[in-house]
Design a protein around this motif. Structure first.
Motif, PDB file in Angstrom:
ATOM      1  N   CYS A  35      40.878  38.930  31.783  1.00  0.00           N
ATOM      2  CA  CYS A  35      40.048  39.137  32.971  1.00  0.00           C
ATOM      3  C   CYS A  35      38.790  39.892  32.540  1.00  0.00           C
ATOM      4  O   CYS A  35      38.859  41.092  32.224  1.00  0.00           O
ATOM      5  CB  CYS A  35      40.788  39.932  34.041  1.00  0.00           C
ATOM      6  SG  CYS A  35      39.727  40.249  35.472  1.00  0.00           S
TER       7      CYS A  35
ATOM      8  N   CYS B 116      42.204  32.574  41.269  1.00  0.00           N
ATOM      9  CA  CYS B 116      41.916  33.514  40.183  1.00  0.00           C
ATOM     10  C   CYS B 116      41.775  32.702  38.897  1.00  0.00           C
ATOM     11  O   CYS B 116      42.744  32.057  38.471  1.00  0.00           O
ATOM     12  CB  CYS B 116      43.062  34.518  40.052  1.00  0.00           C
ATOM     13  SG  CYS B 116      43.035  35.358  38.458  1.00  0.00           S
TER      14      CYS B 116
ATOM     15  N   CYS C 291      35.829  41.174  41.504  1.00  0.00           N
ATOM     16  CA  CYS C 291      36.882  40.169  41.321  1.00  0.00           C
ATOM     17  C   CYS C 291      36.356  38.866  41.912  1.00  0.00           C
ATOM     18  O   CYS C 291      36.144  38.783  43.126  1.00  0.00           O
ATOM     19  CB  CYS C 291      38.156  40.585  42.042  1.00  0.00           C
ATOM     20  SG  CYS C 291      39.359  39.239  42.176  1.00  0.00           S
TER      21      CYS C 291
HETATM   22  S1  SF4 Z   1      42.907  38.927  37.152  1.00  0.00           S
HETATM   23 FE1  SF4 Z   1      42.121  37.491  38.696  1.00  0.00          FE
HETATM   24  S2  SF4 Z   1      42.620  38.410  40.685  1.00  0.00           S
HETATM   25 FE2  SF4 Z   1      42.815  40.041  39.108  1.00  0.00          FE
HETATM   26  S3  SF4 Z   1      40.800  41.038  39.087  1.00  0.00           S
HETATM   27 FE3  SF4 Z   1      40.740  39.465  37.481  1.00  0.00          FE
HETATM   28  S4  SF4 Z   1      39.867  37.671  38.545  1.00  0.00           S
HETATM   29 FE4  SF4 Z   1      40.524  39.094  40.142  1.00  0.00          FE
END
Ligand code: SF4
Length: 352
Positions: free
Chosen positions: A303, A215, A93
């Motif tokens: 993501c 994020c 992440c």
């Molecule tokens: S959505 Fe954002 S906070 Fe969640 S794993 Fe993906 S990068 Fe990380």
């Protein structure tokens, strides 16, 4: 992958599940691909899943379909005989990686030169690496999730303490606004400018120090996206995850965690139009699951790390139970991180 291949892999996965019975549990985060969630035993947010894993005494093998910090949390909360595996070790992440221990310790040392450590408490978002959770545990702090950040912030303030919040600037700011902490009482700590002396000039006025992390999946959403929905779907209720920027949160109808979003959609009357600003796999799944409502994304934001987990990787992991991509957290880190997680649990429990 062809449909036939996908079906074959699902059959193999289901065979392995059947052979292992309660010894094996597959956990799937809300942001996982559709096909992963069809074979997962449980679906939820990172904390619900970690707690779920810890509560399943018969499960020896816990396969976490999510990102690295989530599997770490499951490992921290697991029992000694349980083994946590992540189907792709590269599924990290970027936000969690924005707060690394050396920079955080350097910041803490500078801050506590001016604020006694007894007057400030570190709180980290669940979306952080294990060593940051451990840092909080060592310094009397706690972990929080996006659904209980308000409670943890209140807990710190009731003790008359300032808060050092890691690693998501936006969740921290949005939570602070919920509690009427004014903007001029917040300070953003930029680890690229660790010697920034502005904090020293304002030290008495600051209530909240926010680590400069974000994020990218949620900061992708902007006010133009929200305006587009307002114009083209005038009856839509708009919900955004609190990792979105303040500008976006100010323009939407509701802000809440993935669990809040899930519950809101489930409980909305048939025919509702709901626009959601969070990861696209979750929005797409809700749209399929609640086809009597119109569920639309505020914009499409994926993501890429969650997306790294797929059926072939899950199958490979299941074929090597207890031997492949094991997530282990060193004992010293584990103990302190566990303390920070337990602090969250007891604060939340006593607030209920
Ligand atoms: S959505 Fe954002 S906070 Fe969640 S794993 Fe993906 S990068 Fe990380």
């Amino acid at each position: 992958m062809t449909v036939e291949n996908e079906q074959q892999i699902i059959e193999t996965i289901n065979d392995i599940k059947k052979q292992n019975g309660d010894k094996l549990v597959i956990l799937g985060h809300y942001y996982q691909r559709r096909e992963i969630l069809t074979v997962a035993d449980y679906m939820g947010d990172s904390f619900e899943l970690a707690r779920r894993a810890a509560s399943l005494d018969d499960a020896k093998y816990i396969i976490f379909c999510g990102v690295h910090f989530m599997a770490e949390s499951a490992s921290i909360l697991s029992k000694p005989y349980q083994i946590v595996q992540l189907p792709d070790l590269d599924a990290g992440c970027p936000m969690a990686d924005m707060a690394r221990l050396p920079e955080v310790e350097k910041a803490w040392n500078t801050i506590t030169e001016f604020i006694p450590s007894s007057q400030i408490v570190p709180i980290t978002y669940m979306n952080s690496i294990a060593s940051i959770k451990a840092f909080c545990g060592r310094h009397g702090g706690a972990v929080c999730t996006s659904s209980n950040a308000n409670i943890l912030f209140k807990w710190a303030r009731q003790q008359g303490k300032k808060i050092f919040f890691l690693p998501d600037e936006h969740l921290g700011r949005n939570t602070a606004h919920n509690l009427n902490i004014p903007e001029d009482k917040m300070f953003v700590w930029d680890p690229l400018m660790p010697d920034d002396k502005r904090i020293i000039a304002n030290i008495d006025a600051v209530e909240l120090i926010l680590w400069k992390g974000h994020c990218h999946v949620h900061t992708f959403f902007n006010v133009e996206h929200v305006n587009y929905i307002r114009k083209n779907f005038p009856s839509a209720v708009i919900i955004a995850h609190p990792e979105c920027t303040r500008d976006v949160i100010q323009q939407v109808d509701y802000s809440g965690s993935t669990s809040f979003i899930e519950r809101y959609v489930k409980e909305a009357p048939s025919g509702s139009v709901i626009a959601i600003a969070t990861e696209i796999n979750m929005v797409d799944r809700l749209a399929r699951q609640y086809a009597d409502k119109q569920i639309i994304p505020v914009a499409r934001s994926l993501c890429p790390n969650m997306f790294k987990i797929n059926l072939p990787k899950l199958k490979t992991t299941l074929e090597q139970l207890g031997r492949y991509n094991i997530i282990e957290v060193p004992q010293s880190v584990r103990q302190d991180a566990h303390r920070a997680l337990s602090a969250m649990l007891s604060v939340v429990q006593s607030a209920q």
